[in-house]
Design an enzyme around this catalytic site. Sequence first.
Site, mmCIF file in Angstrom:
data_model
loop_
_atom_site.group_PDB
_atom_site.id
_atom_site.type_symbol
_atom_site.label_atom_id
_atom_site.label_comp_id
_atom_site.label_asym_id
_atom_site.label_seq_id
_atom_site.Cartn_x
_atom_site.Cartn_y
_atom_site.Cartn_z
ATOM 1 N N CYS A 101 43.792 41.640 33.423
ATOM 2 C CA CYS A 101 42.560 42.181 33.285
ATOM 3 C C CYS A 101 42.216 42.828 35.083
ATOM 4 O O CYS A 101 42.548 41.902 35.826
ATOM 5 C CB CYS A 101 41.796 41.435 33.023
ATOM 6 S SG CYS A 101 39.887 41.921 32.727
ATOM 7 N N MET A 130 26.148 45.521 34.234
ATOM 8 C CA MET A 130 25.767 46.974 34.052
ATOM 9 C C MET A 130 24.304 47.457 34.664
ATOM 10 O O MET A 130 24.018 48.372 34.801
ATOM 11 C CB MET A 130 25.943 47.513 32.456
ATOM 12 C CG MET A 130 24.950 46.795 31.638
ATOM 13 S SD MET A 130 25.595 47.186 29.782
ATOM 14 C CE MET A 130 24.942 45.899 29.086
ATOM 15 N N LEU A 149 33.551 51.599 31.560
ATOM 16 C CA LEU A 149 33.761 52.681 32.401
ATOM 17 C C LEU A 149 32.528 52.881 32.865
ATOM 18 O O LEU A 149 31.525 53.136 32.082
ATOM 19 C CB LEU A 149 34.583 53.675 31.789
ATOM 20 C CG LEU A 149 34.961 54.947 32.772
ATOM 21 C CD1 LEU A 149 36.054 55.668 32.147
ATOM 22 C CD2 LEU A 149 33.708 55.806 32.813
ATOM 23 N N ASP A 196 43.551 37.703 28.750
ATOM 24 C CA ASP A 196 43.868 38.928 29.096
ATOM 25 C C ASP A 196 44.594 39.387 30.518
ATOM 26 O O ASP A 196 44.113 39.547 31.439
ATOM 27 C CB ASP A 196 42.555 39.858 29.360
ATOM 28 C CG ASP A 196 42.295 41.292 29.377
ATOM 29 O OD1 ASP A 196 43.484 41.977 29.193
ATOM 30 O OD2 ASP A 196 41.518 41.905 29.423
ATOM 31 N N PRO A 228 32.984 44.037 40.275
ATOM 32 C CA PRO A 228 31.999 44.563 39.457
ATOM 33 C C PRO A 228 30.828 43.445 38.941
ATOM 34 O O PRO A 228 31.145 42.419 38.785
ATOM 35 C CB PRO A 228 32.794 44.929 38.204
ATOM 36 C CG PRO A 228 34.107 44.129 38.094
ATOM 37 C CD PRO A 228 34.416 43.689 39.490
ATOM 38 N N HIS A 271 35.762 37.700 41.554
ATOM 39 C CA HIS A 271 36.271 38.826 40.738
ATOM 40 C C HIS A 271 35.006 39.461 39.985
ATOM 41 O O HIS A 271 35.081 40.406 39.374
ATOM 42 C CB HIS A 271 37.158 38.568 39.810
ATOM 43 C CG HIS A 271 36.610 37.964 38.609
ATOM 44 N ND1 HIS A 271 35.869 36.966 38.140
ATOM 45 C CD2 HIS A 271 36.653 38.351 36.914
ATOM 46 C CE1 HIS A 271 35.547 36.332 37.139
ATOM 47 N NE2 HIS A 271 35.905 37.650 36.429
ATOM 48 N N GLY A 272 33.988 38.976 40.004
ATOM 49 C CA GLY A 272 32.549 39.512 39.452
ATOM 50 C C GLY A 272 31.362 38.757 39.558
ATOM 51 O O GLY A 272 31.456 37.741 40.516
ATOM 52 N N ASN A 313 43.408 38.775 36.807
ATOM 53 C CA ASN A 313 44.155 37.683 35.668
ATOM 54 C C ASN A 313 45.576 37.552 35.878
ATOM 55 O O ASN A 313 46.222 38.561 35.335
ATOM 56 C CB ASN A 313 43.655 38.083 34.275
ATOM 57 C CG ASN A 313 42.170 37.487 33.853
ATOM 58 O OD1 ASN A 313 41.395 37.264 35.030
ATOM 59 N ND2 ASN A 313 42.119 37.301 32.685
#
Length: 489
Positions: free
Chosen positions: A106, A388, A213, A103, A385, A411-412, A337
């Site tokens: 990304c 959730m 989102l 990806d 991020p 990155h996360g 990425n």
Amino acid sequence: MSDTFDADGITLERVRDYVWEIEQAESEGMNVPARVLASEALLEEIKEDDSLEQIRNVTHLPGIQQYALCMPDAHQGYGFPVGGVAAIDAENGCISPGGVGFDINCGVRMVKTNLTYDDVEGREEELVDALFEAVPSGLGGGGVVDGDAETIEGILERGMDWALEEGYAVREDLHHCEDEGYRPDADPSAVSKKAKDRGMNQIGSLGSGNHFLEVQRVTDVFDDEVADAYGLEAEQIVVLIHCGSRGLGHQVCSDYLRRIEDEHPDFLKSLPDKNLAAAPAGSELAEEYYGAMCAAINFAWVNRQLIMYQTRQVFEDVFEAPWEDLGMELLYDVAHNIAKKEVHEIDGEEKEVYVHRKGATRAFPAGHPEVPSAYRGVGQPVIIPGSMGAGSYVLRGGSESMATTFGSTAHGAGRLMSRTQAKQEFWGGDVQEELREENAIYVKAQSGATIAEEAPGVYKDVDEVIEVSDSLDIGDKVVRTYPVCNIKG
DNA sequence: ATGTCC
């Protein structure tokens, strides 16, 4: 405090707090050592998959500089670990599609508002339904814009400049985007027709998997001065958009992996894992891949821009005011990425390298000329991020990032288990219900399976990942956010 | 991540 960590056959030596090194074994073909940036608790998790073997394999790539790096959120990927950073000589080394990922570009952007949680509380369902309606998501086709061949060429060639020309962006959006949302090295002619066809009806679409989102509220401010420079404060509502280059980027990656196998088979055989496939620097193939990858990068930036455009429209409808009056400025857009030609100081000399950041975010510090002028005094915003159910962080590029990680951080949160395992452990409907009843987080998705694959329990502890980044001064904590509502594929 | 295998 022990000085070595035994990871089932791979020994790591502690260089200092949160920095571990796998010694360079020249006899085995390692060109440099490997380094893992992690707490012991994170290292215990990282050692459970193939990340450490993979980062050791990365050190075999010709032209790699100093050390191959794992960020604290590392987990196994295709060839390279996700959460991997490698700087490779752009003249005598190579460029690896596996070091970028399927990806391409990304990434994440954060949109600010001047709303507070009070304005949104009780209206989550209305908001989440409107966003779900306006933003295409899930596998397959359907985007904000119906593209034709000319549209695709424009997007690949000009990135966010295309969005500006077409009225989907304002000038300020470009200034608040990594590289101003445009890679001039893009070469649309190096992107196959098949890739373009796949992208044609996906312009402005979230996709599936971990893409989402999310409307969030700021819960913690760790650095008042930097938060002020970013225009962030407690209780503020923000929107996070996480997605990439969809089928187009995936096809570019597949096309070039295939061509490397066909055109450089001997080079490929010399590597410990064929999924590390790389094109020799200076070869025609390396130039073509770089041009195609840059074009896919431009596509992903337009993709996130169109999703933000739709988000602004939704907020205008729901909160009955123009988006400008709602303060919906783009804070920043980061790629995680990507491979880019950058100049870094290595062993006292300036050198041009392909910095591969696969699941890693650029984190340039205060004063760096590539940080937009609005943020140059404090360092670039770094958006990370979490899951959730956990929320996310905004960091600022730290003072030690250039010396420690080629200007990069995590990155996360990083996965703890595979998607397959996640679906055995969780059921989407249960996860959705629990988030809503116990955390007042409203999740709406095309597929229950995706919710299971992305359940909060599938991820590492984002707070622990950020602690490592903050302690090493590669990316410093600015604010933390908590989810309000979330749409995904 | 991905028209989850050409």
